[in-house]
Design an enzyme around this catalytic site. Structure first.
Site, short mmCIF file in Angstrom:
data_model
loop_
_atom_site.label_atom_id
_atom_site.label_comp_id
_atom_site.label_asym_id
_atom_site.label_seq_id
_atom_site.Cartn_x
_atom_site.Cartn_y
_atom_site.Cartn_z
CB THR A 73 -0.97 0.03 1.19
OG1 THR A 73 -0.25 0.14 2.42
CG2 THR A 73 -1.84 -1.22 1.21
CG LEU A 103 -4.91 6.08 -2.22
CD1 LEU A 103 -5.66 6.12 -3.54
CD2 LEU A 103 -5.65 6.93 -1.18
CG HIS A 104 -3.13 2.28 4.02
ND1 HIS A 104 -1.80 1.90 3.91
CD2 HIS A 104 -3.14 3.45 4.71
CE1 HIS A 104 -1.05 2.80 4.51
NE2 HIS A 104 -1.83 3.75 5.01
CG ASP A 105 -8.72 0.42 4.07
OD1 ASP A 105 -7.88 -0.42 4.46
OD2 ASP A 105 -9.33 1.17 4.86
#
Length: 314
Positions: A196, A242-244
């Protein structure tokens, strides 16, 4: 042909919100059966409300929301409102949704749906602590083999942690739940910080999204701008990861990511390393693979897809 039957289990949350907007923009690819919510980035009452608001922003009021567990299985709650704002939605104006969550709770919904659907049909996208899924597996162990796949945002290896020196937030927030899922035998794909941190909302990329004029894109742009400011104040100082959204991007375009088989174990005992993900690529009889770990991403391709999906919004 209908899209992939998908349940999104989340704790919105700034980046969860962007992930939801992406998923709900692709009904021909992702048949979102429901959004289930859990306490995490903010309290459970707020994550459920936020999910209801996001489905309205996305123009998808048909998607049911089921509120889930209000606290971790064992440990004390750990919020991340310093990164997501007190409402969980950054600096977005927040009101009450037109429709609230369903009466049926998230755990009961998961058990009922996985038992009712053909084995292997339903995929779970988990972008918050794994409390709901772990509780469902504890309540009804028979659902484990019925899950098609679990794709989760969580963990860190090469990058180190973002909540402690070695622990990523989603795993640290409920390590005992993550341990149950890792040991359950489900087909598990993990998008950890190693990947991520490669998908970052640079100023140029945020400008592309800001140029899209529909409501979902405007909301995503405002949330990314909030994350950029927060990253400067509290994080690395660089562009926000932008992890999720990586979970949704992998489901839609797995060719954008590189995965490796691994043996995954979760630290649940040590106060110093609670929530650490021990990711071992050296496999053998004593360490069989129980997960796939994302190691690389085509970040330009990821943002091309993000812009395409946000551009579809109402």
């Amino acid at each position: 042909m209908p899209g992939l039957p998908l349940i999104i289990d989340c704790d919105p949350g700034v980046d969860d919100t962007v992930a939801l907007l992406l998923a709900l923009a692709a009904p021909e690819r992702l048949d979102v059966l429901a959004i289930t919510t859990v306490a995490g980035n903010v309290g459970g009452d707020l994550t459920a409300r936020n999910a209801c608001l996001v489905r309205e922003i996305a123009g998808r009021p048909d998607i049911p929301v089921h509120a889930g567990e209000a606290r971790p299985l064992v440990r004390a709650p750990v919020a991340a409102d310093h990164f997501h704002g007190p409402t969980g939605l950054g600096d977005l104006p927040v009101g009450q949704p037109l429709r609230g969550p369903e009466e049926e709770g998230a755990v009961d919904f998961l058990v009922r749906t996985l038992r009712a659907r053909p084995a292997g049909e339903v995929t779970l996208a988990v972008t918050g602590p794994m409390t709901n899924l772990a509780r469902a597996l504890q309540t009804a162990p028979d659902i484990g083999p019925r899950i098609g796949r679990v794709v989760a945002m969580g963990g860190a290896r090469r990058e180190g942690g973002n909540i402690t020196a070695s622990a990523e937030y989603n795993i640290h927030a409920d390590p005992h739940a993550a341990d149950i899922v890792a040991r359950s035998g489900v087909d598990l794909v993990l998008m950890g910080l190693d990947v991520t941190h490669q998908v970052t909302a640079t100023e140029a990329r945020r400008a592309r999204i800001a140029g899209i004029t529909n409501t979902p894109a405007k909301v995503a742009s405002q949330l990314m701008a909030f994350s950029a400011r927060t990253e400067v104040e509290l994080g690395t100082g660089g562009p926000p990861p932008l992890h999720d959204p990586c979970v949704i991007l992998w489901l839609l375009a797995p060719h954008l990511f590189t995965l490796r088989d691994c043996h995954l174990a979760i630290e649940t005992e040590s106060p110093l390393t609670l929530g650490h993900t021990a990711v071992e690529f050296r496999l053998g009889e004593q360490r069989a693979a129980n997960a796939r770990w994302a190691t690389g991403a085509d970040s330009d391709g990821a943002f091309d897809l993000i812009c395409d999906l946000l551009g579809r919004g109402a």
